[in-house]
Write a protein that holds these residues in place. Structure first.
Motif, PDB file in Angstrom:
ATOM      1  N   ILE A 161      -7.586   2.609  -1.927  1.00 44.53           N
ATOM      2  CA  ILE A 161      -6.822   1.987  -3.046  1.00 44.53           C
ATOM      3  C   ILE A 161      -8.319   2.122  -4.746  1.00 44.53           C
ATOM      4  CG2 ILE A 161      -7.172  -0.215  -4.341  1.00 44.53           C
ATOM      5  CD1 ILE A 161      -6.514  -1.443  -1.689  1.00 44.53           C
ATOM      6  N   THR A 217      -1.873  -8.816  -4.439  1.00 47.34           N
ATOM      7  CA  THR A 217      -1.026  -7.251  -4.244  1.00 47.34           C
ATOM      8  C   THR A 217      -0.190  -7.145  -5.287  1.00 47.34           C
ATOM      9  OG1 THR A 217       0.249  -8.022  -3.584  1.00 47.34           O
ATOM     10  CG2 THR A 217      -1.298  -7.625  -1.740  1.00 47.34           C
ATOM     11  N   LEU A 235      -8.557   0.500   3.495  1.00 51.09           N
ATOM     12  CA  LEU A 235      -8.174   0.386   2.378  1.00 51.09           C
ATOM     13  C   LEU A 235      -8.780   0.533   0.641  1.00 51.09           C
ATOM     14  CD1 LEU A 235      -5.539  -3.034   2.771  1.00 51.09           C
ATOM     15  CD2 LEU A 235      -4.600  -0.232   3.119  1.00 51.09           C
ATOM     16  N   ILE A 294       0.870  -1.702   0.055  1.00 57.11           N
ATOM     17  CA  ILE A 294       0.149  -0.110   0.034  1.00 57.11           C
ATOM     18  C   ILE A 294       0.800   0.891   0.156  1.00 57.11           C
ATOM     19  CG2 ILE A 294      -2.167   1.216   1.255  1.00 57.11           C
ATOM     20  CD1 ILE A 294      -2.686  -1.483  -0.027  1.00 57.11           C
TER      21      ILE A 294
END
Lengths: 103, 239, 110
Positions: B213, C68, B209, B74
């Motif tokens: 995102i 991811t 998140l 992230i």
């Protein structure tokens, strides 16, 4: 694994390789980007075949969708400029090859 | 076949073929001699799934067993977004403020699709606990909805260039980091969730998140793409 | 040869194609496309290897890494494209090389 499974997987894998080759061998930006989007969609199908639905969901939204619009925008941005500026010296050298372009 | 000088010289191409072919052959050879029927880490994940607080093994790996990886990824997303924004943010004021410029069909489609995409995103976030789904999928669908709204003129990127945008981009990472540090203080280890609250904490992290995102993906496109009018002019200009 | 092997090998082939394209195409947008093709191959290797485990359910660990990875790939793609467009706006060039190795982007191949 039945015969039908093998045929499906075989065709899918060969199509992926063919699309990858066509994407990178082509000379027209726009066409290559569209081929890449098709590649992204079929990769998502491959994830389903490999029992990875988590990845397939993300790939369908990102690989084909968001990466696709990013690339299309960049292709549009750079195509206009290719026409007017960057290919000027190329065109002088190579009139004939410019004939087949998509501008 | 085009004339050679349009592409890399023949020597470069031959060298590239040798390099990539050699690397590819070694890679495939290495993959084929991997031990068969090796269980990998699957049994380990399965054995600890009950302790993780969620039932979807992928979510358990992402948020719990290897939460450290996910948190740093992230951070990579945030860094890439900062890079894109610092290169391109200057153009965002050229976007239309209302939907007047959008094609009627696109505008109608966006009105119909965007709420459905928000719903799907919420479902994916919730389903990630026990079925395919989670923050990454939910965030991508929500981000795609944002791009659709921007393209059809409903979202106004210019209004989002200030503090709100920066906060939305970083909130996921900040919440993740706060949870990690909190766990370290309470449980003694980074991202070692208290057993009773693991599911709640993971869902809270995932919810933020998802927001981050989505905003990251949407702003990667919106901030760098050409303004709608210019896009349409180009399309009209034809190919 | 199993289904997992088929996709693992295909991933290796796709990576090789991407690597070759990355080296040989001077045009920046083609380099980005090549990187994306290659990363698709890498992901396929991961998911293929995850499928090799005995039993019906694949190994979830590579799946999480690929998940991811996909999101990180799209963000780095966006950054690379922003840089390429900026280079183009500033210099009028779609490549990093001198004109000798430059390609038009519209012609070539076929």
């Amino acid at each position: 694994m039945t015969i039908a499974d093998w045929i499906f997987d075989g065709v899918l894998v060969l199509t992926l390789v063919w699309l990858a080759l066509r994407t990178l061998a082509g000379g027209q930006l726009f066409k290559s980007v569209v081929l890449y989007i098709a590649y992204g969609l079929l990769v998502a199908l491959a994830w389903v075949r490999l029992s990875a639905p988590d990845i397939a969901l993300a790939e369908a939204a990102i690989g084909a969708g968001i990466t696709g619009v990013l690339l299309l925008d960049a292709a549009g941005h750079m195509r206009g400029s290719i026409e007017s500026r960057s290919s000027r010296n190329l065109r002088a050298r190579n009139q004939s090859a410019e004939g087949g372009e998509d501008g | 076949m085009a004339e050679p000088e349009l592409r890399s010289p023949l020597a470069v191409r031959a060298a590239a073929l040798a390099i990539s072919g050699g690397v590819g052959a070694l890679l495939i050879r290495a993959l084929l001699v991997l031990p068969k029927d090796e269980a990998g880490l699957a049994p380990l994940v399965k054995a600890n799934l009950d302790a993780s607080g969620v039932k979807n093994p992928v979510t358990a790996v992402l948020l719990n067993f290897r939460g450290y990886d996910t948190m740093l990824e992230i951070a990579v997303l945030v860094l890439a977004t900062i890079g894109v924004l610092s290169l391109t943010i200057a153009h965002s004021d050229k976007w239309p403020t209302v939907a007047e410029h959008a094609a009627p069909a696109l505008s109608a489609l966006a009105r119909f699709l965007a709420p459905a995409m928000v719903l799907v995103s919420g479902y994916l976030l919730w389903a990630g606990e026990h079925a395919p789904g989670g923050a990454f999928q939910a965030g991508s669908v929500l981000g795609a909805a944002g791009i659709l709204l921007a393209l059809s003129g409903y979202a106004r990127p210019a209004g989002m260039t200030g503090f709100a945008l920066r906060a939305a981009i970083t909130v996921g990472f900040i919440v993740f980091l706060a949870a990690a540090i909190g766990d370290m203080l309470i449980e003694g280890a980074l991202l070692e969730y208290p057993a009773d609250h693991a599911k709640t904490i993971m869902l809270a992290i995932e919810a933020w998140l998802t927001v981050s995102i989505a905003v990251i993906l949407a702003s990667l496109f919106i901030s760098s793409a050409s303004p709608v009018e210019e896009l349409r002019r180009r399309i009209r200009g034809g190919r | 040869m199993t289904q997992a092997d088929l996709y693992t090998v295909a991933g290796g082939v796709l990576f090789t194609i991407g690597l070759y394209g990355l080296i040989t195409r001077p045009h920046l947008l083609y380099k980005v496309l090549a990187l994306n093709v290659a990363s698709g191959g890498v992901f396929m290797v991961f998911v293929g290897v995850a499928r090799r485990v005995p039993g019906p359910a694949p190994d979830p660990l590579p799946h999480a890494m690929v998940l991811t990875g996909i999101v990180v790939t799209v963000s780095s793609t966006a950054y690379a494209l922003a840089l390429a467009k900026r280079i183009f706006t500033e210099t009028g060039m779609a490549t990093l090389d001198s004109a000798d190795t430059m390609e038009g982007g519209e012609d070539a191949a076929e």
